[in-house]
Every structure is written in structure tokens, then in C-alpha cells.
Write an enzyme that holds these catalytic residues in place. Sequence first.
Site, PDB file in Angstrom:
ATOM      1  CG  ASP A  78       3.010   8.891  -2.349  1.00  0.00           C
ATOM      2  OD1 ASP A  78       3.759   8.288  -1.563  1.00  0.00           O
ATOM      3  OD2 ASP A  78       1.979   8.362  -2.817  1.00  0.00           O
TER       4      ASP A  78
ATOM      5  CD  GLU B 143       0.193   4.950  -4.491  1.00  0.00           C
ATOM      6  OE1 GLU B 143       0.453   3.741  -4.254  1.00  0.00           O
ATOM      7  OE2 GLU B 143      -0.008   5.786  -3.601  1.00  0.00           O
TER       8      GLU B 143
ATOM      9  CG  HIS C 192      -2.067   4.067  -0.118  1.00  0.00           C
ATOM     10  ND1 HIS C 192      -0.884   4.395   0.504  1.00  0.00           N
ATOM     11  CD2 HIS C 192      -2.779   3.341   0.779  1.00  0.00           C
ATOM     12  CE1 HIS C 192      -0.877   3.881   1.724  1.00  0.00           C
ATOM     13  NE2 HIS C 192      -2.017   3.229   1.909  1.00  0.00           N
TER      14      HIS C 192
ATOM     15  CG  ASP D 127      -1.137   8.807  -0.206  1.00  0.00           C
ATOM     16  OD1 ASP D 127      -2.318   9.043   0.132  1.00  0.00           O
ATOM     17  OD2 ASP D 127      -0.690   7.655  -0.337  1.00  0.00           O
TER      18      ASP D 127
END
Length: 230
Positions: free
Chosen positions: A7, A9, A150, A155
Site C-alpha cells: 500500500d 500514501e 490510513h 493498511d
Amino acid sequence: MRELVLDTETTGIDPKQGHRVIEIGAIELVNHVPTGQKYHVYINPEREVEQGAFEVHGLSTEFLADFPNFAGIVDQFLEFVGDATFVIHNAKFDMGFLNAELTRLGHPAMPMERAIDTLAMARRKFPGAQASLDALCRRFEINNTHRDLHGALIDADLLASVYLELIGGRQPGLELAREESSAESAAPEIRASVARPPRPHAPSADELSAHAALLEKLKDPIWNRSDSAG
């Protein structure tokens, strides 16, 4: 089979508008079993984090300023991922950002075929149902109460559990181990026999006396006949 549940960001939603990766988190699976190996890094995007993105992940421009930029972590990142398959929720988003960072530095882009998209998997398996990570955690009763914002590593960790449920259950190898254990317990148990000393069966004096009294009452018993053997 090595897979990386991954994942990211970012500073915003579109790498074509110059938005950058600011966090990468990955969980390693081998044959669908977590190995405990993880990859996690914060990245200085060398630009402002949009307010909307900050409200999602809570990573500010000021916080990220002291971390290396993508050029500073790219070799480490590529060494860790190797040729593993990626498992990503909405793979097009994360792969688009990672490839934008890689090509900016002159590295080849990674093909989309390298990524398994759990968002697409969930939509095929549960058509019409919500397919966000939070919704899938609720469906599979995976605890995500620690996920206030998040975060790439949080995640990825949750997605690893979701992915293993989507493919048929967490750590499928354990089911085989349970079946083998049951088969072993159902196998006949072999025990060594132990010889016992013979027990006495001779009649007692009272039993002999009672037997003689019974014989006296019998008239012409068959065993006393001379022709009984014929």
C-alpha cells in the site's frame, strides 16, 4: 511463491499532476503465509501535501521534510520487492504512482500484470456489495479498530488478512495440517501385548462334593453305559 501485500500514501490523487508517493508499506507472503518480513518507509515528496490527502493519512509536509526522497530509497525498495507479485487494493492507483516515481528516475515501469487487484477480486466475489478495505474487514470480521487514519503499513497488514480470506481462508496450509493430524489420530493404535500368568481353575472341595451328590441322583447316566462309545 512470494507475494508482497503493498500500500502507498501520496500527496494527492493524480501522479500526472505532479503528486508524489510519501509512504510505502509491504507485508511479505510466501505460499500465502505471512513470513514476518515487512517493508516500511516514509518519503520526502519535495512538494506540499494537499489538505484533502492530509485529512486521509495525517502525514504533513513538515513531518516528511526530514525523510529521504524517492531517489534515496529506490534501490532499497527495488531490492526488497525483487520479482515478487504485488497484492494491492485498487492496484491501478498505487502502481500508477510507483511507476511515475520509477520512470522519473530512469527505471523501467513495472507491468500491471504483476499486480493482483483485491478490489477487483472483491467486486467479482461480492457483486453489488461495498468493496472498500473497511467494508471487507467488517465482512470477514477482521479487527481494524486501530485504523483511525490510513497508513501504508497498517493498511497492508489488514489487506493481507483480507486477501487470504478472498482466496479461501487465512493460512490455508493450516487446514492441511489439521487434516493430517486428524488422520494420524484416526489410525489404529498398536500396543504390545503383555503375557499374564495363568489363573487357577481347579474346583474347590465344596464344588466336588456338590457334584458327587448330583451324580448320585442320576439314574443310568449315559457315560456309564457300555455301548455309549459306539
